[in-house]
Motif scaffolding. Structure first.
Motif, mmCIF file in Angstrom:
data_model
loop_
_atom_site.group_PDB
_atom_site.id
_atom_site.type_symbol
_atom_site.label_atom_id
_atom_site.label_comp_id
_atom_site.label_asym_id
_atom_site.label_seq_id
_atom_site.Cartn_x
_atom_site.Cartn_y
_atom_site.Cartn_z
ATOM 1 N N ALA A 92 0.828 -1.213 0.000
ATOM 2 C CA ALA A 92 0.000 0.000 0.000
ATOM 3 C C ALA A 92 0.864 1.264 0.000
ATOM 4 C CB ALA A 92 -0.933 -0.003 1.213
ATOM 5 N N GLY A 93 1.967 1.251 0.735
ATOM 6 C CA GLY A 93 2.813 2.433 0.799
ATOM 7 C C GLY A 93 3.537 2.740 -0.493
ATOM 8 N N ASP A 94 3.744 1.731 -1.316
ATOM 9 C CA ASP A 94 4.464 1.925 -2.580
ATOM 10 C C ASP A 94 3.534 2.004 -3.780
ATOM 11 O OD1 ASP A 94 6.906 1.707 -1.192
ATOM 12 O OD2 ASP A 94 6.805 -0.488 -1.313
ATOM 13 N N LEU A 95 2.240 1.991 -3.530
ATOM 14 C CA LEU A 95 1.274 1.882 -4.627
ATOM 15 C C LEU A 95 1.395 3.024 -5.628
ATOM 16 C CD1 LEU A 95 -1.027 0.198 -5.752
ATOM 17 C CD2 LEU A 95 -2.622 1.520 -4.363
ATOM 18 N N GLY A 96 1.530 4.233 -5.125
ATOM 19 C CA GLY A 96 1.629 5.381 -6.024
ATOM 20 C C GLY A 96 2.854 5.299 -6.918
ATOM 21 N N GLU A 97 3.978 4.928 -6.332
ATOM 22 C CA GLU A 97 5.215 4.827 -7.105
ATOM 23 C C GLU A 97 5.129 3.699 -8.135
ATOM 24 O OE1 GLU A 97 10.003 4.067 -6.314
ATOM 25 O OE2 GLU A 97 8.632 4.470 -4.635
ATOM 26 N N LEU A 98 4.511 2.580 -7.751
ATOM 27 C CA LEU A 98 4.373 1.450 -8.667
ATOM 28 C C LEU A 98 3.526 1.820 -9.887
ATOM 29 C CD1 LEU A 98 3.726 -1.434 -6.080
ATOM 30 C CD2 LEU A 98 5.831 -0.987 -7.359
ATOM 31 N N ILE A 99 2.396 2.467 -9.622
ATOM 32 C CA ILE A 99 1.498 2.843 -10.719
ATOM 33 C C ILE A 99 2.151 3.889 -11.611
ATOM 34 C CG2 ILE A 99 -0.697 3.963 -11.266
ATOM 35 C CD1 ILE A 99 -1.888 2.647 -8.800
ATOM 36 N N LEU A 100 2.806 4.852 -10.991
ATOM 37 C CA LEU A 100 3.461 5.898 -11.775
ATOM 38 C C LEU A 100 4.569 5.320 -12.650
ATOM 39 C CD1 LEU A 100 3.524 8.914 -12.372
ATOM 40 C CD2 LEU A 100 5.186 9.192 -10.517
ATOM 41 N N GLY A 101 5.282 4.334 -12.122
ATOM 42 C CA GLY A 101 6.327 3.686 -12.917
ATOM 43 C C GLY A 101 5.747 2.987 -14.142
ATOM 44 N N GLY A 102 4.622 2.303 -13.954
ATOM 45 C CA GLY A 102 3.975 1.645 -15.081
ATOM 46 C C GLY A 102 3.449 2.630 -16.094
ATOM 47 N N LEU A 103 2.849 3.722 -15.617
ATOM 48 C CA LEU A 103 2.324 4.747 -16.532
ATOM 49 C C LEU A 103 3.450 5.403 -17.319
ATOM 50 C CD1 LEU A 103 -0.350 6.466 -14.244
ATOM 51 C CD2 LEU A 103 -0.766 4.913 -16.157
ATOM 52 N N SER A 104 4.591 5.597 -16.669
ATOM 53 C CA SER A 104 5.724 6.230 -17.351
ATOM 54 C C SER A 104 6.228 5.369 -18.509
ATOM 55 C CB SER A 104 6.859 6.486 -16.360
ATOM 56 O OG SER A 104 6.434 7.340 -15.319
ATOM 57 N N LYS A 105 6.194 4.054 -18.328
ATOM 58 C CA LYS A 105 6.691 3.164 -19.376
ATOM 59 C C LYS A 105 5.779 3.149 -20.599
ATOM 60 C CE LYS A 105 9.442 0.037 -16.522
ATOM 61 N NZ LYS A 105 9.655 -1.361 -16.078
ATOM 62 N N VAL A 106 4.472 3.272 -20.377
ATOM 63 C CA VAL A 106 3.544 3.210 -21.512
ATOM 64 C C VAL A 106 3.216 4.597 -22.064
ATOM 65 C CG1 VAL A 106 2.502 1.075 -20.694
ATOM 66 C CG2 VAL A 106 1.470 3.268 -20.054
ATOM 67 N N ALA A 107 3.702 5.650 -21.406
ATOM 68 C CA ALA A 107 3.381 7.010 -21.859
ATOM 69 C C ALA A 107 3.775 7.252 -23.313
ATOM 70 C CB ALA A 107 4.038 8.039 -20.937
ATOM 71 N N PRO A 108 4.995 6.878 -23.749
ATOM 72 C CA PRO A 108 5.319 7.095 -25.172
ATOM 73 C C PRO A 108 4.364 6.365 -26.112
ATOM 74 C CG PRO A 108 7.306 6.625 -23.909
ATOM 75 C CD PRO A 108 6.148 6.351 -23.005
ATOM 76 N N THR A 109 3.963 5.148 -25.735
ATOM 77 C CA THR A 109 3.006 4.417 -26.571
ATOM 78 C C THR A 109 1.660 5.119 -26.599
ATOM 79 O OG1 THR A 109 4.094 2.324 -26.024
ATOM 80 C CG2 THR A 109 1.859 2.197 -26.911
ATOM 81 N N GLY A 110 1.208 5.604 -25.461
ATOM 82 C CA GLY A 110 -0.059 6.317 -25.412
ATOM 83 C C GLY A 110 -0.051 7.574 -26.267
ATOM 84 N N ILE A 111 1.049 8.309 -26.213
ATOM 85 C CA ILE A 111 1.169 9.520 -27.036
ATOM 86 C C ILE A 111 1.162 9.162 -28.513
ATOM 87 C CG2 ILE A 111 2.706 11.432 -27.631
ATOM 88 C CD1 ILE A 111 3.690 11.322 -24.696
#
Length: 477
Positions: free
Chosen positions: A42-61
């Motif tokens: 639970a304490g790392d949830l934000g960092e985990l999700i943000l890391g995943g979003l960062s990896k797919v961000a170029p694909t999303g763009i």
């Protein structure tokens, strides 16, 4: 514990999406979040999700601007000659259209990039399917089969990972399975023929006269651009088509005055012929740059769309109308990609995928070591639904290859077996790859429907190539 939690998360995700108990978007976000909470992250949830979003961000763009670009080109009529040509050759026959879909996909997929393959083929062919009333699942399914086999090329993601993980080169991994890949291509054509024949019979049942051939339509079909790239766009009117620099019948549109505002520079519209030539040259240039990787894919599509919008829709009103008309399509596809980023971010960051890989390897009995290549080949395609390509090729494959080597089996044989299914024939069905959501999103079908429709055909592709690999000596039984 983490391995069981990871397997359970994937299983529940597949169950919910295939039974339509929850939307894919909701399941991709909430299930990994729930798994992280249960696992004590639970304490790392934000960092985990943000890391995943960062990896797919170029694909999303890339997808956002690619959808806008190809939607603009469809509105401009760029694919109309191709559509009319296919309809003329196929004579309104769904079987011929389906086989043509397979051929086009096999050609486009030579670049080894699933995202661009789906963008190009679906944008070009969906209007044909809509015009003939064909099931869009046939389109997404046949494209899935063709792109899956062609993803075995040495510059494709799975083969590159297999070579890197086991420190092999293409002559060790790809060259020996080239005959099996050729058999796989032949099977894709056979499968497309069978699917097309079934679709032809379905349409004949709905309409005793069968689908109307293109040559029986009036001349309006030769003048009007094809339908838009999604079902929604096809059924809604296009209020801004008259606002383009040239109308559908080729007559030059008068300079816009209303709403331009005082002092606005009047931009003389280009004729439709010159617009078509420009759009064709721009699209060919873009595709060549994509293949050559002149710039990152997101940058190419951002620049391509900006140039195309400026030339085809020179006024602010026209550009705004274009964005309004296709905004829904962009949102539907990109949100799926970012949701998939949440899933992969949690599974990777919590090391659930690593634990799943170790668990999978530990359950393989030692006596099975001599048959490892066949087992890897047969299980690779279904495991595409469970493991990301990095998790499998860098986590599972090295251990399997080492185990096989202990029984006298060349690790290269295990690598060859892996690329017959793992994230090749399986990647266009996996919820763990962003490009899957490009395929289903642009085709207008749900992930669960797509998986139910084409899974057995994709698995059959792997089985056919496995048999061919055994017969040609790529690996031993």
């Amino acid at each position: 514990m983490l391995a069981a939690l990871g397997f359970a998360t994937i299983a529940v995700l597949l169950l919910l999406t295939m039974t339509k108990r929850a939307s894919v978007l909701v399941a991709l976000i909430l299930l990994p979040v729930l798994a992280a909470l249960i696992g004590g992250f639970a304490g790392d949830l934000g960092e985990l999700i943000l890391g995943g979003l960062s990896k797919v961000a170029p694909t999303g763009i890339m997808i956002a601007f690619a959808v806008l670009y190809f939607s603009l080109m469809v509105d401009a009529g760029l694919f109309d000659p191709l559509i009319r040509g296919l309809l003329r050759v196929a004579r309104g026959d769904p079987l011929r259209i389906t086989v043509a879909t397979a051929v086009l996909t096999l050609c486009v997929a030579l670049d080894g990039d699933g995202a661009s393959t789906f963008l190009i083929t679906v944008s070009a062919l969906l209007p044909v399917y809509q015009r003939l009333g064909m099931n869009p699942l046939v389109l997404s399914g046949v494209v899935c089969l063709g792109a899956g086999v062609m993803n075995m090329v040495p510059w494709g993601g799975p083969t590159v990972r297999a070579m890197a993980a086991l420190k092999l080169d293409s002559s060790d991994v790809f060259t020996p399975v080239l005959p099996a890949m050729g058999v796989g291509v032949a099977w894709v054509l056979v499968a497309s023929y069978l699917l097309g024949r079934r679709e032809r019979n379905r349409l004949a049942t709905l309409s005793p006269q069968g689908p109307a051939p293109d040559e029986g339509k009036d001349e309006r079909d030769d003048r009007e651009p094809a339908a838009a790239t999604t079902v929604t766009a096809a059924t809604e009117p296009e209020p801004s088509r008259h606002a383009t620099p040239a109308t559908a019948d080729g007559k030059r549109q008068a300079l816009r005055a209303p709403g331009d505002g005082p002092g606005t520079v009047r931009v003389p519209p280009l004729s439709r012929t010159w617009l078509n030539v420009f759009n064709l040259l721009l699209t060919v240039t873009l595709v060549v740059c994509l293949i050559q990787e002149v710039m990152p894919l997101p940058v190419l599509f951002v620049l391509g769309f900006a140039i195309a919008a400026l030339v085809n829709h020179p006024t602010w009103e026209q550009q705004q109308a274009l964005l309004d008309r296709h905004a829904k399509n962009v949102v539907l596809v990109t949100t799926m990609i970012f949701a998939a980023g949440v899933l992969t971010g949690v599974l990777t960051g919590t090391r659930m995928l690593d634990e799943m890989a170790e668990t999978l390897v530990s359950v393989v009995p030692d006596s099975f070591g001599s048959h490892m290549p066949v087992a890897v080949a047969v299980s690779g395609m279904p495991l595409s639904l469970v493991f990301t390509p990095d998790a499998y090729y860098f986590g599972v494959l090295p251990v399997l290859a080492e185990t096989a080597q202990g029984f006298g089996t060349d690790p290269a044989e295990v690598a060859r077996a892996a690329i017959l299914g793992q994230m090749t024939t399986g990647f266009p069905l996996s919820p763990l790859t962003a490009s899957t959501f490009i395929l289903v999103g642009m085709s207008g079908v749900s992930l669960g429907e797509h998986q139910r429709f084409i899974f057995r055909w994709a698995f059959a592709t792997t089985l056919v190539m496995t048999a061919a690999a055994l017969l040609t000596g790529a690996f031993s039984l």
